[in-house]
Design a protein around this motif. Sequence first.
Motif, PDB file in Angstrom:
ATOM      1  N   HIS A 110      60.184 -37.672  28.731  1.00 43.29           N
ATOM      2  CA  HIS A 110      60.215 -39.113  28.439  1.00 43.29           C
ATOM      3  C   HIS A 110      60.043 -39.389  26.951  1.00 43.29           C
ATOM      4  CE1 HIS A 110      60.721 -40.916  32.359  1.00 43.29           C
ATOM      5  NE2 HIS A 110      59.805 -40.103  32.862  1.00 43.29           N
ATOM      6  N   ASP A 111      59.385 -38.471  26.251  1.00 44.43           N
ATOM      7  CA  ASP A 111      59.221 -38.610  24.799  1.00 44.43           C
ATOM      8  C   ASP A 111      60.470 -38.171  24.039  1.00 44.43           C
ATOM      9  OD1 ASP A 111      56.657 -39.561  25.162  1.00 44.43           O
ATOM     10  OD2 ASP A 111      55.681 -37.643  24.707  1.00 44.43           O
ATOM     11  N   GLY A 112      61.487 -37.662  24.754  1.00 50.08           N
ATOM     12  CA  GLY A 112      62.750 -37.319  24.117  1.00 50.08           C
ATOM     13  C   GLY A 112      62.922 -35.869  23.727  1.00 50.08           C
ATOM     14  N   ASN A 113      62.094 -34.975  24.239  1.00 51.02           N
ATOM     15  CA  ASN A 113      62.233 -33.548  23.950  1.00 51.02           C
ATOM     16  C   ASN A 113      63.410 -32.994  24.765  1.00 51.02           C
ATOM     17  OD1 ASN A 113      61.873 -30.663  24.530  1.00 51.02           O
ATOM     18  ND2 ASN A 113      60.038 -30.849  23.279  1.00 51.02           N
ATOM     19  N   PRO A 114      64.495 -32.535  24.105  1.00 49.94           N
ATOM     20  CA  PRO A 114      65.673 -32.100  24.854  1.00 49.94           C
ATOM     21  C   PRO A 114      65.421 -30.869  25.725  1.00 49.94           C
ATOM     22  CG  PRO A 114      65.939 -31.593  22.536  1.00 49.94           C
ATOM     23  CD  PRO A 114      64.697 -32.434  22.659  1.00 49.94           C
ATOM     24  N   VAL A 115      64.530 -29.995  25.316  1.00 50.69           N
ATOM     25  CA  VAL A 115      64.221 -28.820  26.142  1.00 50.69           C
ATOM     26  C   VAL A 115      63.530 -29.268  27.430  1.00 50.69           C
ATOM     27  CG1 VAL A 115      62.946 -26.641  26.226  1.00 50.69           C
ATOM     28  CG2 VAL A 115      64.118 -27.317  24.123  1.00 50.69           C
ATOM     29  N   ALA A 116      62.614 -30.215  27.312  1.00 48.09           N
ATOM     30  CA  ALA A 116      61.928 -30.743  28.489  1.00 48.09           C
ATOM     31  C   ALA A 116      62.895 -31.531  29.368  1.00 48.09           C
ATOM     32  CB  ALA A 116      60.746 -31.612  28.069  1.00 48.09           C
ATOM     33  N   GLU A 117      63.797 -32.291  28.752  1.00 50.13           N
ATOM     34  CA  GLU A 117      64.800 -33.034  29.526  1.00 50.13           C
ATOM     35  C   GLU A 117      65.672 -32.063  30.313  1.00 50.13           C
ATOM     36  OE1 GLU A 117      65.204 -36.784  26.424  1.00 50.13           O
ATOM     37  OE2 GLU A 117      66.593 -35.101  26.274  1.00 50.13           O
ATOM     38  N   ARG A 140      57.250 -33.807  32.292  1.00 50.33           N
ATOM     39  CA  ARG A 140      57.910 -35.108  32.444  1.00 50.33           C
ATOM     40  C   ARG A 140      57.581 -36.010  31.247  1.00 50.33           C
ATOM     41  NH1 ARG A 140      56.808 -36.415  37.708  1.00 50.33           N
ATOM     42  NH2 ARG A 140      58.865 -35.731  38.370  1.00 50.33           N
ATOM     43  N   GLN A 141      56.341 -35.965  30.774  1.00 49.92           N
ATOM     44  CA  GLN A 141      55.965 -36.782  29.627  1.00 49.92           C
ATOM     45  C   GLN A 141      56.730 -36.346  28.377  1.00 49.92           C
ATOM     46  OE1 GLN A 141      54.028 -39.641  29.551  1.00 49.92           O
ATOM     47  NE2 GLN A 141      55.074 -39.726  27.579  1.00 49.92           N
ATOM     48  N   ARG A 142      56.849 -35.026  28.158  1.00 53.03           N
ATOM     49  CA  ARG A 142      57.625 -34.540  27.007  1.00 53.03           C
ATOM     50  C   ARG A 142      59.085 -34.975  27.131  1.00 53.03           C
ATOM     51  NH1 ARG A 142      54.769 -29.794  28.036  1.00 53.03           N
ATOM     52  NH2 ARG A 142      56.667 -28.653  28.568  1.00 53.03           N
ATOM     53  N   ALA A 164      64.854 -29.041  31.260  1.00 50.62           N
ATOM     54  CA  ALA A 164      64.026 -28.445  32.314  1.00 50.62           C
ATOM     55  C   ALA A 164      63.894 -29.395  33.504  1.00 50.62           C
ATOM     56  CB  ALA A 164      62.656 -28.073  31.761  1.00 50.62           C
ATOM     57  N   MET A 165      63.697 -30.680  33.232  1.00 44.82           N
ATOM     58  CA  MET A 165      63.621 -31.649  34.329  1.00 44.82           C
ATOM     59  C   MET A 165      64.938 -31.675  35.103  1.00 44.82           C
ATOM     60  SD  MET A 165      60.602 -32.930  34.529  1.00 44.82           S
ATOM     61  CE  MET A 165      60.993 -34.205  35.717  1.00 44.82           C
ATOM     62  N   GLY A 166      66.049 -31.627  34.377  1.00 43.67           N
ATOM     63  CA  GLY A 166      67.342 -31.577  35.052  1.00 43.67           C
ATOM     64  C   GLY A 166      67.462 -30.358  35.945  1.00 43.67           C
ATOM     65  N   SER A 167      66.991 -29.236  35.469  1.00 43.23           N
ATOM     66  CA  SER A 167      67.064 -28.000  36.258  1.00 43.23           C
ATOM     67  C   SER A 167      66.186 -28.081  37.499  1.00 43.23           C
ATOM     68  CB  SER A 167      66.653 -26.801  35.400  1.00 43.23           C
ATOM     69  OG  SER A 167      67.588 -26.620  34.353  1.00 43.23           O
ATOM     70  N   PHE A 168      64.991 -28.656  37.349  1.00 43.52           N
ATOM     71  CA  PHE A 168      64.126 -28.823  38.525  1.00 43.52           C
ATOM     72  C   PHE A 168      64.820 -29.666  39.585  1.00 43.52           C
ATOM     73  CE2 PHE A 168      60.223 -27.948  35.839  1.00 43.52           C
ATOM     74  CZ  PHE A 168      59.871 -26.797  36.519  1.00 43.52           C
ATOM     75  N   TYR A 169      65.411 -30.781  39.163  1.00 41.29           N
ATOM     76  CA  TYR A 169      66.083 -31.658  40.129  1.00 41.29           C
ATOM     77  C   TYR A 169      67.371 -31.034  40.668  1.00 41.29           C
ATOM     78  CZ  TYR A 169      62.898 -35.549  39.499  1.00 41.29           C
ATOM     79  OH  TYR A 169      61.787 -36.363  39.489  1.00 41.29           O
ATOM     80  N   ALA A 196      50.218 -31.031  37.674  1.00 34.27           N
ATOM     81  CA  ALA A 196      49.771 -31.415  36.335  1.00 34.27           C
ATOM     82  C   ALA A 196      50.741 -30.898  35.279  1.00 34.27           C
ATOM     83  CB  ALA A 196      48.365 -30.880  36.078  1.00 34.27           C
ATOM     84  N   GLU A 197      51.229 -29.678  35.452  1.00 30.46           N
ATOM     85  CA  GLU A 197      52.201 -29.123  34.503  1.00 30.46           C
ATOM     86  C   GLU A 197      53.504 -29.906  34.545  1.00 30.46           C
ATOM     87  OE1 GLU A 197      52.579 -24.901  35.058  1.00 30.46           O
ATOM     88  OE2 GLU A 197      50.430 -24.611  34.815  1.00 30.46           O
ATOM     89  N   LEU A 198      53.915 -30.296  35.736  1.00 32.31           N
ATOM     90  CA  LEU A 198      55.126 -31.102  35.867  1.00 32.31           C
ATOM     91  C   LEU A 198      54.941 -32.449  35.171  1.00 32.31           C
ATOM     92  CD1 LEU A 198      57.978 -31.512  37.008  1.00 32.31           C
ATOM     93  CD2 LEU A 198      56.889 -32.409  39.079  1.00 32.31           C
ATOM     94  N   GLN A 199      53.767 -33.049  35.307  1.00 33.22           N
ATOM     95  CA  GLN A 199      53.499 -34.319  34.627  1.00 33.22           C
ATOM     96  C   GLN A 199      53.593 -34.175  33.115  1.00 33.22           C
ATOM     97  OE1 GLN A 199      54.155 -36.702  36.999  1.00 33.22           O
ATOM     98  NE2 GLN A 199      52.932 -37.787  35.500  1.00 33.22           N
TER      99      GLN A 199
END
Length: 109
Positions: free
Chosen positions: A17-24, A13-15, A26-31, A7-10
Motif C-alpha cells: 500500500h505504501d507503493g513498494n513494487p516488490v511487495a506489490e 500488505r502495508q509495504r 508479492a501480494m499479486g503472487s499470493f492472490y 502479521a507478516e502478511l499485514q
Amino acid sequence: MARRAGAELQRLRQRAHDGNPVAEFAMGSFYAHGTLIVPQSNVKAIYWYRKAAAQGYPPAETKLGGIYENGRGVPRNYATAAYWYHKAAAQGNAAARRGLRRLHRQVSR
C-alpha cells in the motif's frame, strides 16, 4: 504460526500500500496462487501486478504478459501480452524474452 503469518502478511500488505513494487508483486503472487491465509483471486492478483508494473518492475510486467497470453482472469489478448513482455524484455528480463518468442510462434501459425 498462523498468527505470525498473518502479521507478516499485514506488514507486506502495508509495504504494498505504501507503493513498494516488490511487495506489490508479492501480494499479486499470493492472490494468484492462493494460500492458507490469502484466498486465490485473479482480480486481486492482476490489481497488484498492475501496480508493480506501473512502476516498471519487470517481474510484474512479465506476469501480466503471461496473464494476457493465457487469458487468466482477463480475455486472452496477444497484443497486450506482447506489450507487457516487451516492457520487461527491454529491461533484460529473460522470461519476458521467452514469452515474446512463444507469442511469435503462436501468432505465426
